[in-house]
Write a protein that holds these residues in place. Structure first.
Motif: not given
Length: 181
Positions: A100-109
């Motif tokens: 699985y590949l987790v995709t994150l929006d950088p806005i969370i950081f």
């Protein structure tokens, strides 16, 4: 491709696999891909972050930053460099089992520090599913002017969405906002 010195044999092998893959999919006049390489010495971590930011994220556009493999320090340096730029894109992290590949929006950081008032508002919206300013005033006890300022900040941080109705706005958590409650 970003590599840490000294470049290990397994990294050289991965590099060669990428080069072979690129050669297979190249189509003259249609698909043009070039592999750019950057080697950095992570023993000077902060200089590495700066180098990665300047060399890899120096143009506007949309970036997909894939952080995979076992190079934790290199992954962190790349992640920090990307976040610092504020440019558009996503961060991909492959799970250890490669399933699985987790995709994150950088806005969370970029939105990681929130105030107590912001947390109160996010909590009420999460509990209710959505809320207008009247519900938020009643449940949070935040003064009206402060409430509207904080709501604007939360929208700018990408933690809530606002949908206008006839006379008011209805606020809902964004996907990233859900991580804060």
């Amino acid at each position: 491709m970003i590599m840490s010195e000294p470049v290990e044999d397994r990294v050289k092998k991965a590099r060669n696999n990428i080069i072979q893959f690129i050669e297979k999919i190249k189509t003259p006049g249609i698909v043009s891909i070039e592999l750019e390489e950057l080697v950095t010495d992570l023993r000077d971590f902060y200089s590495s972050v700066s180098l990665i930011r300047k060399k890899c994220f120096n143009q506007q556009g949309y970036y997909i930053v894939n952080i995979s493999g076992g190079m934790r320090a290199l992954g962190l340096a790349t992640l920090i460099a990307f976040i610092q730029t504020g440019i558009q894109g996503v961060i991909e992290v492959e799970l250890e089992n490669f399933l699985y590949l987790v995709t994150l929006d950088p806005i969370i950081f970029r939105s990681s520090i929130i105030s107590e008032d912001e947390r109160k508002i996010l909590t009420v919206i999460a509990e209710k599913g959505s809320a207008d300013y009247k519900i938020l005033l009643e449940k949070t006890k935040i003064p009206r002017a402060t409430l509207f300022r904080v709501l604007r900040n939360l929208r700018e941080k990408g933690l809530i969405k606002a949908t206008k109705t006839d006379r008011t706005s209805i606020y809902e958590l964004s996907e990233v906002g859900k991580a804060y409650v």
